[in-house]
Design a protein around this motif. Structure first.
Motif, PDB file in Angstrom:
ATOM      1  N   MET A   1     -41.229  79.243 -16.891  1.00 14.90           N
ATOM      2  CA  MET A   1     -40.910  80.165 -15.826  1.00 14.90           C
ATOM      3  C   MET A   1     -42.151  80.875 -15.313  1.00 14.90           C
ATOM      4  SD  MET A   1     -37.213  81.849 -16.744  1.00 14.90           S
ATOM      5  CE  MET A   1     -37.284  81.936 -18.493  1.00 14.90           C
ATOM      6  N   TYR A   3     -44.988  79.663 -14.799  1.00 16.63           N
ATOM      7  CA  TYR A   3     -45.692  78.829 -13.834  1.00 16.63           C
ATOM      8  C   TYR A   3     -44.851  78.634 -12.568  1.00 16.63           C
ATOM      9  CZ  TYR A   3     -49.285  77.584 -17.203  1.00 16.63           C
ATOM     10  OH  TYR A   3     -50.328  77.622 -18.080  1.00 16.63           O
ATOM     11  N   SER A   4     -43.565  78.391 -12.734  1.00 20.17           N
ATOM     12  CA  SER A   4     -42.746  78.017 -11.588  1.00 20.17           C
ATOM     13  C   SER A   4     -42.050  79.184 -10.904  1.00 20.17           C
ATOM     14  CB  SER A   4     -41.696  76.991 -12.022  1.00 20.17           C
ATOM     15  OG  SER A   4     -40.819  77.555 -12.980  1.00 20.17           O
ATOM     16  N   MET A   5     -41.739  80.264 -11.626  1.00 17.10           N
ATOM     17  CA  MET A   5     -40.960  81.353 -11.042  1.00 17.10           C
ATOM     18  C   MET A   5     -41.766  82.621 -10.790  1.00 17.10           C
ATOM     19  SD  MET A   5     -37.319  80.930 -12.982  1.00 17.10           S
ATOM     20  CE  MET A   5     -36.512  82.097 -11.901  1.00 17.10           C
ATOM     21  N   ARG A   7     -43.759  84.917  -8.768  1.00 17.17           N
ATOM     22  CA  ARG A   7     -43.952  85.029  -7.319  1.00 17.17           C
ATOM     23  C   ARG A   7     -45.199  85.811  -6.936  1.00 17.17           C
ATOM     24  NH1 ARG A   7     -37.801  86.624  -5.609  1.00 17.17           N
ATOM     25  NH2 ARG A   7     -36.813  84.801  -6.520  1.00 17.17           N
ATOM     26  N   TRP A  24     -35.110  85.701 -13.921  1.00 18.53           N
ATOM     27  CA  TRP A  24     -35.627  84.927 -15.053  1.00 18.53           C
ATOM     28  C   TRP A  24     -34.572  84.821 -16.149  1.00 18.53           C
ATOM     29  CZ3 TRP A  24     -41.437  85.538 -16.524  1.00 18.53           C
ATOM     30  CH2 TRP A  24     -42.223  85.359 -15.391  1.00 18.53           C
ATOM     31  N   GLN A  27     -31.888  82.378 -15.202  1.00 21.24           N
ATOM     32  CA  GLN A  27     -32.392  81.007 -15.374  1.00 21.24           C
ATOM     33  C   GLN A  27     -32.341  80.615 -16.850  1.00 21.24           C
ATOM     34  OE1 GLN A  27     -33.287  78.924 -12.925  1.00 21.24           O
ATOM     35  NE2 GLN A  27     -33.826  77.281 -14.323  1.00 21.24           N
ATOM     36  N   PHE A  73     -51.339  74.367 -13.671  1.00 14.84           N
ATOM     37  CA  PHE A  73     -50.032  74.426 -13.028  1.00 14.84           C
ATOM     38  C   PHE A  73     -49.698  75.778 -12.402  1.00 14.84           C
ATOM     39  CE2 PHE A  73     -49.756  71.261 -16.461  1.00 14.84           C
ATOM     40  CZ  PHE A  73     -49.584  70.134 -15.664  1.00 14.84           C
ATOM     41  N   ILE A  74     -50.638  76.669 -12.304  1.00 16.60           N
ATOM     42  CA  ILE A  74     -50.352  77.991 -11.754  1.00 16.60           C
ATOM     43  C   ILE A  74     -50.420  77.948 -10.222  1.00 16.60           C
ATOM     44  CG2 ILE A  74     -52.720  78.852 -11.822  1.00 16.60           C
ATOM     45  CD1 ILE A  74     -51.521  81.554 -12.767  1.00 16.60           C
ATOM     46  N   ASN A  75     -49.548  78.709  -9.606  1.00 11.67           N
ATOM     47  CA  ASN A  75     -49.529  78.842  -8.153  1.00 11.67           C
ATOM     48  C   ASN A  75     -50.867  79.429  -7.694  1.00 11.67           C
ATOM     49  OD1 ASN A  75     -49.238  80.566  -5.709  1.00 11.67           O
ATOM     50  ND2 ASN A  75     -47.142  79.776  -5.719  1.00 11.67           N
TER      51      ASN A  75
END
Length: 128
Positions: A1, A3-5, A7, A24, A27, A73-75
């Protein structure tokens, strides 16, 4: 989470908005089952674990940044926001001060160690 969630590049768990933390948890809840009476308890434990995990992840990411690298993999936007936070003078000062306090000598007794002495719950109850 993380990495992907994630914001925004939040500096610590406590500044993440509650609605985002709730997202979170929802999820997380989709992956596991428990009795509905336990939801509040599970939520509290989730927040404790998530806070610890987030703190450790921030530390790991900062270590990567200090080596002039970037996690795979980080935004990109989140990464830039975290770098901006770590580059702030007050952040560097606080980090230095906390590190110094953690590693201080404590009147000749050496580095401070959190060691309250492990004991079982019944032993702790007896002590109280």
């Amino acid at each position: 989470m993380m990495y992907s969630m994630l914001r925004f590049g939040y500096s610590k768990w406590s500044v993440i908005p509650s609605d985002e933390r709730e997202l979170w948890f929802r999820q997380f809840a989709q992956e596991f089952n428990w009795h509905s009476d336990l939801t509040e308890t599970v939520s509290k434990k989730f927040n404790e674990k998530a806070m610890d995990s987030y703190t450790k992840q921030m530390n790991a990411w900062k270590t990567v940044w200090q080596k002039n690298k970037r996690p795979r993999f980080i935004n990109g936007t989140v990464w830039e926001q975290l770098i901006a936070h770590w580059e702030k003078e007050e952040t560097a000062e606080m980090s230095s001060r906390n590190s110094k306090n953690w590693k201080s000598d404590h009147a000749g007794r050496g580095m401070y160690v959190h060691n309250l002495g492990a004991c079982s719950m019944p032993t702790k109850e007896d002590e109280l």
